[in-house]
Write an enzyme that holds these catalytic residues in place. Sequence first.
Site, mmCIF file in Angstrom:
data_model
loop_
_atom_site.group_PDB
_atom_site.id
_atom_site.type_symbol
_atom_site.label_atom_id
_atom_site.label_comp_id
_atom_site.label_asym_id
_atom_site.label_seq_id
_atom_site.Cartn_x
_atom_site.Cartn_y
_atom_site.Cartn_z
ATOM 1 N N HIS A 1 0.856 -1.193 0.000
ATOM 2 C CA HIS A 1 0.000 0.000 0.000
ATOM 3 C C HIS A 1 0.890 1.241 0.000
ATOM 4 C CE1 HIS A 1 -3.207 2.795 1.071
ATOM 5 N NE2 HIS A 1 -4.027 1.840 0.683
ATOM 6 N N ASP B 1 -7.958 -5.223 -0.217
ATOM 7 C CA ASP B 1 -8.401 -6.100 -1.302
ATOM 8 C C ASP B 1 -8.048 -7.556 -1.091
ATOM 9 O OD1 ASP B 1 -7.540 -3.318 -3.187
ATOM 10 O OD2 ASP B 1 -9.567 -4.126 -3.049
#
Length: 432
Positions: free
Chosen positions: A306, A363
Amino acid sequence: MANTAQLSIDGTTYELPVIEGTEGERAIDIRKLRAETGLVTIDSGYGNTGSCESAITFLNGEKGILHHRGYAIEDLTSHSTFLEVAYLLIYGDLPDEEQSNAFIDDVTRHTLIHENLRQVFLGFPLNAHPMAILSSMVCSLSAFYQDQGNATDSAEMDITIRRLLAKIPTIAAFAYKKSIGQPFVYPDNSLSYSANVLNTLFGVPCEQYEVDPELALALDQLLILHADHEQNCSTSTVRLVGSSRANLFAAVSAAIAALWGPLHGGANQAVLEMLNEIHESGGGAEKYIRMAKDKSSSFRLMGFGHRVYKNFDPRAKIIKKTCDRVLEKLGVDDPLLEIARKLEETALHDDYFVERKLYPNVDFYSGILYRALGIPTEMFTVMFAIGRLPGWIAQWREMINAPDARIGRPRQIYTGETARPFVPLHHRPKSQ
Ligand code: SDX
């Protein structure tokens, strides 16, 4: 701590203001840099550049903190609802009972789309990706609500916001029904927002569809977890498109397109495809970990890493718990969940991932939960878009109402050919 920064260049020292946010984040204010120094800054991918001041969402990537208008994501998923979080994000505070009832009623009564829009669905090929349909249909809404161009009128803005929140799940469900050749199921106003999403996705006109309240709750929590995430790629898109005063439908349509990318919202579909591939190849995670570490391979461990979180994505932790609860309730023993757990365990003890602070993101587990809810893989990013819509709207509204609102127009550093004379066609040397 200092409230100015000094920049010395070409023998001159400039003082630049330093601004500080309510959570202690600090930024060097370069809004006058070019006027004072003649220089611009460059920051491809904007990893070090703040595009705006915002009061909507606070992230602390090092500590894995996510707050919306000051409320922790853990509290919102435990005690709130998706529509209430949408109201909080857009209007700044949790609604009182009257505001809540009015908002829910407004959204509930705007779920239908213009019947002419149904014809547009017929033009898409059966195998059209639902994100292509969603982005096109949301932009098409601006052709049916042409009085929504004036973003500054708050009454018009409010009805546009309610229309978008209400109609995007209907469009999503119609796109899914078209892909499986089933008739469209109209929304049922007696159902809650998330229950209606399941009803329009899985109901059929020939029998009553009973929504499992546990699954509706799990979906509502998933939508809350996706609701906003400060200046991510798709939100920055909605701000940039909206800054030209394009209408909200067009700006959200552009954001849906940005979200579609596998490095962003498309990752949830890519995670499931990766887990399926691992399962079909015998379930060995090691090979995929090696591929992810191999610089000569373009393969990335989807659902990992991320830009902001250098610790666990708090949303991934919550989704993982909901996953366990829902799969147990459904009695589903999903082999992909076991593979995901093994992949996570292996990666979190591998130096490559540890050194780069690569953790599971939102996700990584969401696809497994969507699958347990019966949602097909191609619809995962559509579900992300439904969840992210309130965040896009809130950020667009904050941008439009900002006192210093102006069109977004980044600078660049030119690295091409310097000035050269034009050469007529017959005098040009043959290209090698
Ligand atoms: C979302 O911004 C948001 O807030 C997004 C989001 C939201 O709610 O809006 O949180 C939603 O988009 C989550 C992210 C979903 N995407 C994925 O899961 C795709 C896989 N992950 C990545 O491709 C990547 O981690 C990004 C895109 C998420 C972040 O990329 P960055 O910040 O540009 O990081 P990077 O590419 O510079 O990587 C740093 C290093 C590199 O190695 P080195 O060059 O330093 O040796 O880490 C490596 C990368 O190669 N790396 C990975 C990796 N992610 C980063 N290596 C293997 N597998 C990965 N997944």
